[in-house]
Design a protein around this motif. Sequence first.
Motif, PDB file in Angstrom:
ATOM      1  N   ILE A   1      31.545  57.016  -3.429  1.00 27.20           N
ATOM      2  CA  ILE A   1      31.198  56.219  -2.510  1.00 27.20           C
ATOM      3  C   ILE A   1      31.976  56.916  -1.325  1.00 27.20           C
ATOM      4  N   THR A   2      31.302  56.945  -0.128  1.00 27.37           N
ATOM      5  CA  THR A   2      32.177  57.359   0.958  1.00 27.37           C
ATOM      6  C   THR A   2      32.860  56.575   1.529  1.00 27.37           C
ATOM      7  N   GLU A   3      33.541  56.866   2.657  1.00 28.47           N
ATOM      8  CA  GLU A   3      34.843  56.046   3.249  1.00 28.47           C
ATOM      9  C   GLU A   3      34.157  54.538   3.664  1.00 28.47           C
ATOM     10  N   THR A   4      32.906  54.611   4.428  1.00 34.64           N
ATOM     11  CA  THR A   4      32.505  53.307   4.706  1.00 34.64           C
ATOM     12  C   THR A   4      31.603  52.741   3.895  1.00 34.64           C
ATOM     13  N   GLY A   5      31.151  53.306   2.919  1.00 36.71           N
ATOM     14  CA  GLY A   5      30.333  52.729   1.898  1.00 36.71           C
ATOM     15  C   GLY A   5      28.761  53.182   2.375  1.00 36.71           C
ATOM     16  N   SER A   6      28.673  54.032   3.239  1.00 39.71           N
ATOM     17  CA  SER A   6      27.182  54.292   3.578  1.00 39.71           C
ATOM     18  C   SER A   6      26.633  55.190   2.793  1.00 39.71           C
ATOM     19  N   THR A   7      27.326  56.120   1.930  1.00 33.88           N
ATOM     20  CA  THR A   7      26.601  56.887   1.067  1.00 33.88           C
ATOM     21  C   THR A   7      26.860  56.722  -0.284  1.00 33.88           C
ATOM     22  N   THR A   8      26.229  56.710  -1.253  1.00 38.09           N
ATOM     23  CA  THR A   8      26.606  56.548  -2.645  1.00 38.09           C
ATOM     24  C   THR A   8      25.897  57.806  -3.465  1.00 38.09           C
ATOM     25  N   ASP A   9      26.447  58.099  -4.549  1.00 35.78           N
ATOM     26  CA  ASP A   9      25.770  59.215  -5.358  1.00 35.78           C
ATOM     27  C   ASP A   9      26.076  58.778  -6.806  1.00 35.78           C
ATOM     28  N   TYR A  10      25.237  59.139  -7.680  1.00 32.84           N
ATOM     29  CA  TYR A  10      25.648  58.604  -9.267  1.00 32.84           C
ATOM     30  C   TYR A  10      25.274  60.060 -10.008  1.00 32.84           C
ATOM     31  N   ALA A  11      25.824  60.136 -11.198  1.00 31.72           N
ATOM     32  CA  ALA A  11      25.364  60.797 -12.276  1.00 31.72           C
ATOM     33  C   ALA A  11      23.939  60.543 -12.872  1.00 31.72           C
ATOM     34  N   ASP A  12      23.212  61.599 -13.210  1.00 31.70           N
ATOM     35  CA  ASP A  12      21.762  61.151 -13.481  1.00 31.70           C
ATOM     36  C   ASP A  12      21.867  60.392 -14.776  1.00 31.70           C
ATOM     37  N   SER A  13      22.745  60.179 -15.672  1.00 38.71           N
ATOM     38  CA  SER A  13      22.719  59.405 -16.712  1.00 38.71           C
ATOM     39  C   SER A  13      22.955  57.868 -16.309  1.00 38.71           C
ATOM     40  N   VAL A  14      23.461  57.627 -15.144  1.00 42.49           N
ATOM     41  CA  VAL A  14      23.515  56.197 -15.021  1.00 42.49           C
ATOM     42  C   VAL A  14      22.718  55.781 -13.905  1.00 42.49           C
ATOM     43  N   LYS A  15      21.964  56.693 -13.303  1.00 45.32           N
ATOM     44  CA  LYS A  15      21.097  56.183 -12.056  1.00 45.32           C
ATOM     45  C   LYS A  15      20.548  55.018 -12.552  1.00 45.32           C
ATOM     46  N   SER A  16      20.208  54.100 -11.600  1.00 44.74           N
ATOM     47  CA  SER A  16      19.146  53.056 -11.674  1.00 44.74           C
ATOM     48  C   SER A  16      20.135  52.130 -12.502  1.00 44.74           C
ATOM     49  N   ARG A  17      21.008  52.188 -13.109  1.00 42.46           N
ATOM     50  CA  ARG A  17      21.742  51.380 -13.975  1.00 42.46           C
ATOM     51  C   ARG A  17      23.196  50.919 -13.390  1.00 42.46           C
ATOM     52  N   PHE A  18      23.929  51.742 -12.832  1.00 44.35           N
ATOM     53  CA  PHE A  18      25.195  51.477 -12.446  1.00 44.35           C
ATOM     54  C   PHE A  18      25.264  51.553 -10.912  1.00 44.35           C
TER      55      PHE A  18
ATOM     56  N   ASN B   1      40.556  46.290  -0.155  1.00 40.09           N
ATOM     57  CA  ASN B   1      41.168  47.630  -0.713  1.00 40.09           C
ATOM     58  C   ASN B   1      40.646  47.782  -2.024  1.00 40.09           C
ATOM     59  N   THR B   2      39.588  47.571  -2.278  1.00 41.46           N
ATOM     60  CA  THR B   2      38.959  47.433  -3.563  1.00 41.46           C
ATOM     61  C   THR B   2      37.454  48.191  -3.801  1.00 41.46           C
ATOM     62  N   VAL B   3      37.285  48.964  -4.863  1.00 42.53           N
ATOM     63  CA  VAL B   3      36.148  49.514  -5.464  1.00 42.53           C
ATOM     64  C   VAL B   3      35.708  49.086  -6.498  1.00 42.53           C
ATOM     65  N   TYR B   4      34.164  48.902  -6.529  1.00 41.22           N
ATOM     66  CA  TYR B   4      33.637  48.349  -7.986  1.00 41.22           C
ATOM     67  C   TYR B   4      32.775  49.181  -8.542  1.00 41.22           C
ATOM     68  N   LEU B   5      32.392  48.851  -9.492  1.00 35.63           N
ATOM     69  CA  LEU B   5      31.438  49.560 -10.603  1.00 35.63           C
ATOM     70  C   LEU B   5      30.492  48.530 -11.143  1.00 35.63           C
ATOM     71  N   GLN B   6      29.457  48.219 -10.630  1.00 40.01           N
ATOM     72  CA  GLN B   6      28.484  47.270 -11.772  1.00 40.01           C
ATOM     73  C   GLN B   6      27.936  48.040 -12.533  1.00 40.01           C
ATOM     74  N   MET B   7      27.841  47.599 -13.866  1.00 41.15           N
ATOM     75  CA  MET B   7      27.156  48.506 -14.749  1.00 41.15           C
ATOM     76  C   MET B   7      26.408  47.710 -15.515  1.00 41.15           C
ATOM     77  N   ASN B   8      24.854  47.790 -15.593  1.00 39.89           N
ATOM     78  CA  ASN B   8      24.040  47.156 -16.413  1.00 39.89           C
ATOM     79  C   ASN B   8      23.326  48.061 -17.400  1.00 39.89           C
ATOM     80  N   SER B   9      22.589  47.171 -18.108  1.00 44.55           N
ATOM     81  CA  SER B   9      21.706  48.129 -18.999  1.00 44.55           C
ATOM     82  C   SER B   9      22.563  48.788 -19.858  1.00 44.55           C
ATOM     83  N   LEU B  10      24.101  48.428 -20.247  1.00 46.93           N
ATOM     84  CA  LEU B  10      24.919  49.466 -21.042  1.00 46.93           C
ATOM     85  C   LEU B  10      24.367  49.990 -22.369  1.00 46.93           C
ATOM     86  N   LYS B  11      24.612  51.121 -22.708  1.00 51.02           N
ATOM     87  CA  LYS B  11      24.124  52.000 -23.947  1.00 51.02           C
ATOM     88  C   LYS B  11      25.385  52.261 -24.535  1.00 51.02           C
ATOM     89  N   PRO B  12      25.422  52.621 -25.910  1.00 56.38           N
ATOM     90  CA  PRO B  12      26.526  53.194 -26.654  1.00 56.38           C
ATOM     91  C   PRO B  12      27.111  54.561 -25.983  1.00 56.38           C
TER      92      PRO B  12
END
Length: 119
Positions: A51-68, A77-88
Motif C-alpha cells: 500500500i502506498t503512503e496515502t493508501g490510494s494504491t494497493t497491490d496484491y500477490a495473485d495467490s491472495v487477490k480478492s481474499r486479502f 500509525n497502523t497498517v492492517y491485513l484483512q484475510m478472508n477465505s483462508l486456505k492451508p
Amino acid sequence: QVQLVESGGGLVQPGGSLRLSCAASGFTFNNYRMRWYRQAPGKKRELVAHITETGSTTDYADSVKSRFTISRDNAKNTVYLQMNSLKPDDTAVYYCNAIYTRGMISEYWGQGTQVTVSS
C-alpha cells in the motif's frame, strides 16, 4: 527507536478470517510505503500486499487477490491485513515491512506473527 509490532495471528480453520495489525513507531509513518510479506517453512519470503503512503494504491500477490485486503490508518500509525477465505497454503509467518524510496532507501521489518490455517 523504530518499532513495527505485528499482532492478530493465530490458528484458524480453512475458510475463516483473520485481521493482522502492524503498529509503527519511531519514524514518520505516512512517508513510508507499507507491505506485508509471508514466509512458509522451507520457502522464500514472498510479498503478499503493498500500500502506498496515502493508501490510494494497493497491490496484491495473485495467490491472495480478492481474499486479502491491505489498509492503513495514518492517524494511528497502523497498517492492517484483512484475510478472508483462508486456505492451508496461507499458513506462514507474516511480516510487516516499511519502506522509504525517495532518494535514500530506508527499510524496517517487524518480528512476524504466525498464521496457521488448519482443521
